[in-house]
Scaffold this active site. Structure first.
Site, PDB file in Angstrom:
ATOM      1  N   CYS A  66      30.688  55.591   6.911  1.00  0.00           N
ATOM      2  CA  CYS A  66      30.225  56.513   7.966  1.00  0.00           C
ATOM      3  C   CYS A  66      30.046  55.799   9.302  1.00  0.00           C
ATOM      4  O   CYS A  66      30.308  56.368  10.359  1.00  0.00           O
ATOM      5  CB  CYS A  66      28.938  57.209   7.546  1.00  0.00           C
ATOM      6  SG  CYS A  66      27.609  56.085   7.101  1.00  0.00           S
ATOM      7  N   HIS A 321      22.598  56.827   6.983  1.00  0.00           N
ATOM      8  CA  HIS A 321      23.877  57.471   7.277  1.00  0.00           C
ATOM      9  C   HIS A 321      24.078  57.522   8.793  1.00  0.00           C
ATOM     10  O   HIS A 321      23.124  57.704   9.547  1.00  0.00           O
ATOM     11  CB  HIS A 321      23.872  58.889   6.701  1.00  0.00           C
ATOM     12  CG  HIS A 321      25.123  59.650   6.968  1.00  0.00           C
ATOM     13  ND1 HIS A 321      26.335  59.295   6.401  1.00  0.00           N
ATOM     14  CD2 HIS A 321      25.364  60.736   7.748  1.00  0.00           C
ATOM     15  CE1 HIS A 321      27.271  60.150   6.833  1.00  0.00           C
ATOM     16  NE2 HIS A 321      26.703  61.018   7.643  1.00  0.00           N
TER      17      HIS A 321
END
Ligand code: ZN
Length: 376
Positions: A66, A321
């Site tokens: 990510c 994330h």
């Protein structure tokens, strides 16, 4: 969810056809610069200003990627960068192509533009990066990964003019100084930075309230006394001194790094998630003092910026994330690039990344990318 921004499939294909044509012309031994220049003009006439449709396709997460995906989207949505990327020389030989980062980025960009899918897999580029010791399947720090990626791109550009353009596009020039408090002798050194690492606390460990405060604090000189004293050339001994930095030149693409992660021996790496608001527009002439700017009036007149992208982190320091909020240079709308998903968002959504100390898992801006209002 519609992933495309602004432009039709037809014009995307013409961009690709144009790229192919540019490459063929260059391969044919004709003046590559001329071909590229002509290509760029055609691109501008196709898209109004530049090849602005790129990047609006998601990137699949191929295992904790990510952070990489977010940074790639920020690179690809920056048309000032893609103009450089499109001019690279294609490496000769399959093996060279496999390990050339700019070339693999260009292939991925073209794959994204060609794709009829909402997202593509960045595995070839990821494989290429592993050849340069980048680990996959680990949580990266976006500021470190940005530096690593940028250095890889720069070092693999074989055309020095392009490498120069990349430097000019991203590097911040500062003058570091050290003033002796006994004799006022000043030592100066010019240096370049890729990001400004901005503090969350001031020298007295108080919370900084806004991005502007953090910038002011970064350029605030520091008193070096006791064990921190430096040798003064004139006094020929260690003396208390004042250490600071003056801004000399700001780039088109300015990357600010909020130092939200800090290391403590007792607790390991911790994340500071409290709110630090940042504006959509920044004028450095209003933020810094005359003493903190070491530049002429012409340069300073261009120190006005609009927010272009926010790389945001959610979660804890050890696990989390990343996603990227990017303001398209084509339609001036904000989009959230969250791995394979891309959707339009509002400025209020972007403001949610200011941070919140009561909500440690919430999204917080980590890298802020500002774009000069008047392109050089
Ligand atoms: Zn001195």
């Amino acid at each position: 969810m519609d992933q495309r921004i602004g432009c039709s499939e037809k014009s995307t294909k013409s961009v690709l056809a144009l790229n192919q044509k540019m490459r063929e012309e260059a391969d044919g031994g004709k003046s590559r610069e001329e071909a590229v220049e002509r290509g760029d003009q055609q691109l501008r006439s196709l898209h109004g200003m530049a090849d602005l449709n790129n990047g609006a396709v998601g990137l699949y997460n191929i295992g904790l990627s990510c952070c990489l995906n977010s940074l790639l989207q920020v690179f690809f949505m920056n048309t000032h960068f893609t103009v450089i990327l499109r001019r690279i020389r294609v490496p000769i030989g399959h093996a060279e192509q496999k390990k050339n980062v700019p070339y693999q980025m260009l292939l991925l960009l073209e794959q994204m533009q060609r794709s009829k899918q909402s997202a593509v897999h960045p595995q070839e580029l990821a494989r290429c990066l592993t050849m340069h010791n980048l680990k996959l399947f680990v949580q990266h720090d976006a500021a470190q990964l940005f530096l690593l990626l940028w250095n890889l791109i720069k070092s693999q550009l074989t055309d020095w003019q392009l490498a120069d353009r990349l430097s000019t596009l991203y590097t911040i020039q500062v003058q570091e100084y050290l003033v002796c408090q006994k004799c006022s002798f000043e030592t100066r050194r010019n240096s370049k930075m890729l990001t400004l690492p901005l503090p969350m606390f001031n020298a007295s460990s108080q919370r900084l309230k806004t991005l502007e405060d953090s910038l002011r604090c970064f350029f605030q000189p520091e008193q070096l006394t006791d064990n921190n004293m430096c040798v003064c050339e004139q006094c020929e001994r260690k003396t208390p001194c004042l250490q600071g930095m003056r801004l000399t030149c700001l780039p088109q693409t300015l990357t600010l790094h909020l130092k939200r992660f800090y290391f403590r021996n007792s607790t390991g790496t911790q994340k500071i998630s409290y709110s630090l608001p940042f504006p959509q527009s920044l004028d450095f002439n209003h933020i810094l003092t005359q003493e903190q700017c070491h530049s002429d009036a012409k340069e300073k007149a261009d120190w006005q910026y609009d927010l272009f992208a926010v790389v945001a982190h959610s979660g804890l320091a050890s696990f989390g994330h990343y996603c990227a909020y990017i303001r398209s240079l084509t339609d001036c709308k904000w989009y959230c690039f969250n791995d394979s998903s891309v959707c339009q968002v509002s400025w209020d959504d972007v403001k949610c990344t200011y941070g919140n100390s009561h909500f440690n898992w919430g999204e917080t801006a980590y890298l802020l990318v500002y774009m000069r209002k008047n392109p050089q």
